[in-house]
Design a protein around this motif. Structure first.
Motif, PDB file in Angstrom:
ATOM      1  N   UNK A   1     -32.128 -18.028 -36.712  1.00  0.00           N
ATOM      2  CA  UNK A   1     -31.933 -16.607 -36.428  1.00  0.00           C
ATOM      3  C   UNK A   1     -31.998 -16.319 -34.937  1.00  0.00           C
ATOM      4  N   UNK A   2     -32.864 -17.038 -34.219  1.00  0.00           N
ATOM      5  CA  UNK A   2     -32.934 -16.858 -32.772  1.00  0.00           C
ATOM      6  C   UNK A   2     -31.657 -17.309 -32.083  1.00  0.00           C
ATOM      7  N   UNK A   3     -31.108 -18.422 -32.532  1.00  0.00           N
ATOM      8  CA  UNK A   3     -29.855 -18.923 -31.946  1.00  0.00           C
ATOM      9  C   UNK A   3     -28.715 -17.942 -32.209  1.00  0.00           C
ATOM     10  N   UNK A   4     -28.690 -17.345 -33.391  1.00  0.00           N
ATOM     11  CA  UNK A   4     -27.663 -16.348 -33.703  1.00  0.00           C
ATOM     12  C   UNK A   4     -27.734 -15.155 -32.761  1.00  0.00           C
ATOM     13  N   UNK A   5     -28.920 -14.886 -32.229  1.00  0.00           N
ATOM     14  CA  UNK A   5     -29.120 -13.740 -31.337  1.00  0.00           C
ATOM     15  C   UNK A   5     -29.088 -14.160 -29.867  1.00  0.00           C
TER      16      UNK A   5
ATOM     17  N   UNK B   1     -37.248 -13.961 -48.777  1.00  0.00           N
ATOM     18  CA  UNK B   1     -36.359 -12.805 -48.660  1.00  0.00           C
ATOM     19  C   UNK B   1     -36.955 -11.800 -47.685  1.00  0.00           C
ATOM     20  N   UNK B   2     -38.222 -11.529 -47.864  1.00  0.00           N
ATOM     21  CA  UNK B   2     -38.895 -10.608 -46.945  1.00  0.00           C
ATOM     22  C   UNK B   2     -38.983 -11.196 -45.545  1.00  0.00           C
ATOM     23  N   UNK B   3     -39.159 -12.514 -45.467  1.00  0.00           N
ATOM     24  CA  UNK B   3     -39.231 -13.175 -44.162  1.00  0.00           C
ATOM     25  C   UNK B   3     -37.987 -12.883 -43.332  1.00  0.00           C
ATOM     26  N   UNK B   4     -36.816 -13.017 -43.941  1.00  0.00           N
ATOM     27  CA  UNK B   4     -35.567 -12.755 -43.220  1.00  0.00           C
ATOM     28  C   UNK B   4     -35.534 -11.316 -42.724  1.00  0.00           C
ATOM     29  N   UNK B   5     -35.987 -10.387 -43.551  1.00  0.00           N
ATOM     30  CA  UNK B   5     -35.984  -8.975 -43.168  1.00  0.00           C
ATOM     31  C   UNK B   5     -36.958  -8.704 -42.026  1.00  0.00           C
ATOM     32  N   UNK B   6     -38.166  -9.254 -42.135  1.00  0.00           N
ATOM     33  CA  UNK B   6     -39.179  -9.042 -41.100  1.00  0.00           C
ATOM     34  C   UNK B   6     -38.741  -9.659 -39.769  1.00  0.00           C
ATOM     35  N   UNK B   7     -38.147 -10.837 -39.843  1.00  0.00           N
ATOM     36  CA  UNK B   7     -37.676 -11.488 -38.617  1.00  0.00           C
ATOM     37  C   UNK B   7     -36.562 -10.674 -37.965  1.00  0.00           C
ATOM     38  N   UNK B   8     -35.645 -10.189 -38.771  1.00  0.00           N
ATOM     39  CA  UNK B   8     -34.546  -9.391 -38.228  1.00  0.00           C
ATOM     40  C   UNK B   8     -35.079  -8.147 -37.522  1.00  0.00           C
ATOM     41  N   UNK B   9     -36.063  -7.485 -38.139  1.00  0.00           N
ATOM     42  CA  UNK B   9     -36.637  -6.282 -37.527  1.00  0.00           C
ATOM     43  C   UNK B   9     -37.360  -6.612 -36.228  1.00  0.00           C
ATOM     44  N   UNK B  10     -38.198  -7.639 -36.268  1.00  0.00           N
ATOM     45  CA  UNK B  10     -38.993  -7.962 -35.079  1.00  0.00           C
ATOM     46  C   UNK B  10     -38.124  -8.499 -33.946  1.00  0.00           C
ATOM     47  N   UNK B  11     -37.134  -9.296 -34.290  1.00  0.00           N
ATOM     48  CA  UNK B  11     -36.267  -9.868 -33.258  1.00  0.00           C
ATOM     49  C   UNK B  11     -35.381  -8.794 -32.625  1.00  0.00           C
ATOM     50  N   UNK B  12     -35.089  -7.752 -33.361  1.00  0.00           N
ATOM     51  CA  UNK B  12     -34.205  -6.699 -32.820  1.00  0.00           C
ATOM     52  C   UNK B  12     -34.888  -5.936 -31.684  1.00  0.00           C
ATOM     53  N   UNK B  13     -36.207  -5.701 -31.803  1.00  0.00           N
ATOM     54  CA  UNK B  13     -36.879  -4.990 -30.729  1.00  0.00           C
ATOM     55  C   UNK B  13     -37.556  -5.920 -29.737  1.00  0.00           C
ATOM     56  N   UNK B  14     -37.635  -7.202 -30.074  1.00  0.00           N
ATOM     57  CA  UNK B  14     -38.261  -8.166 -29.152  1.00  0.00           C
ATOM     58  C   UNK B  14     -37.398  -8.322 -27.898  1.00  0.00           C
ATOM     59  N   UNK B  15     -36.076  -8.231 -28.042  1.00  0.00           N
ATOM     60  CA  UNK B  15     -35.218  -8.352 -26.876  1.00  0.00           C
ATOM     61  C   UNK B  15     -35.236  -7.065 -26.062  1.00  0.00           C
TER      62      UNK B  15
END
Length: 248
Positions: A186-190, A234-248
């Protein structure tokens, strides 16, 4: 190498999946039974002797030197080698990647890097001991190449988890390996850099959980009182997407 109850032997072998061994360029390792029981190493007369690990010796090419990386300035190291070792450490959640177990081979400023010593990878509980020597090296801020991104996106998480299970790696360690590789993808995708990924995995201070630890704690749920907590992927993917979106 001989670890507590043979665990370190298995973690050495955990670098054997092709996606780790071939790309990470780790040394080939085999499990070797003792030729004769070493009574000095047996804590109980009834305790069976432990197996050990035998790792291929690293022979430098003629007229080249082998140094520990912390004896040199990191600006001399190839970015591709640092990225390769960093991706390996992130997948295996390496708790002992210091400058002494990254070897520099070459001379006169022309060095290549070789990772050694993987006794403390694949932790089963706390991720508070993650250690990445390369985290503050300037090359960790360099964007990944297209080839490196394709390598990560093509990783077969399920296949590598099966390899680890066949080796007898603890199920909880395999679960964390799956989480770590999911985060990496997911990090590489971003378009995250190696440094951004490393900072997401690793604690900023001794007593403050990392972003990765916080996500894991949120996504672990117990099926019932008699079973250990399991990861809700399933929740992991959602939580990662949320956290990675504001981490940048």
């Amino acid at each position: 190498e001989e670890g507590e109850d043979g665990e370190e032997v298995l973690t050495w072998m955990a670098t054997s999946p092709p996606s780790c061994n071939t790309y990470g360029k780790t040394q080939n390792t085999k499990i070797v039974p003792p030729k004769e029981p070493n009574k000095a190493m047996m804590t109980s007369p009834r305790r069976a002797p432990k197996d050990g690990s035998l790792q291929r010796f690293l022979h430098p090419p003629p007229h080249q030197l082998v140094k520990e990386s912390w004896d040199l300035t990191p600006a001399q190291f190839p970015t591709s080698d640092i990225h390769r070792i960093g991706l390996l450490d992130l997948r295996l959640l390496n708790c002992d990647r210091h400058g002494g177990n990254i070897l520099a081979i070459g001379k006169d400023g022309n060095w290549s890097l070789k990772p050694i010593d993987h006794a403390y990878v694949l932790p089963t509980c706390s991720l508070g001991d993650l250690e990445f020597e390369w985290l503050l090296w300037p090359q960790s801020k360099t964007p990944f190449t297209q080839e490196e991104c394709e390598y990560v996106q093509n990783l077969d998480i399920s296949g590598d988890c099966r390899v680890l299970a066949d080796l007898g790696i603890d199920p909880e360690a395999i679960e964390l390996f799956e989480v770590a590789t999911t985060v990496l993808k997911m990090g590489i995708q971003r378009n995250w850099t190696l440094r951004e990924l490393g900072e997401f995995y690793r604690r900023r201070s001794l007593y403050d959980n990392s972003d990765l630890e916080e996500v894991i704690a949120t996504c672990r749920s117990s099926v019932d009182d008699d079973q250990a907590a399991r990861m809700d992927f399933v929740r992991l993917q959602q939580e990662l997407a949320d956290r990675m979106s504001w981490k940048r």
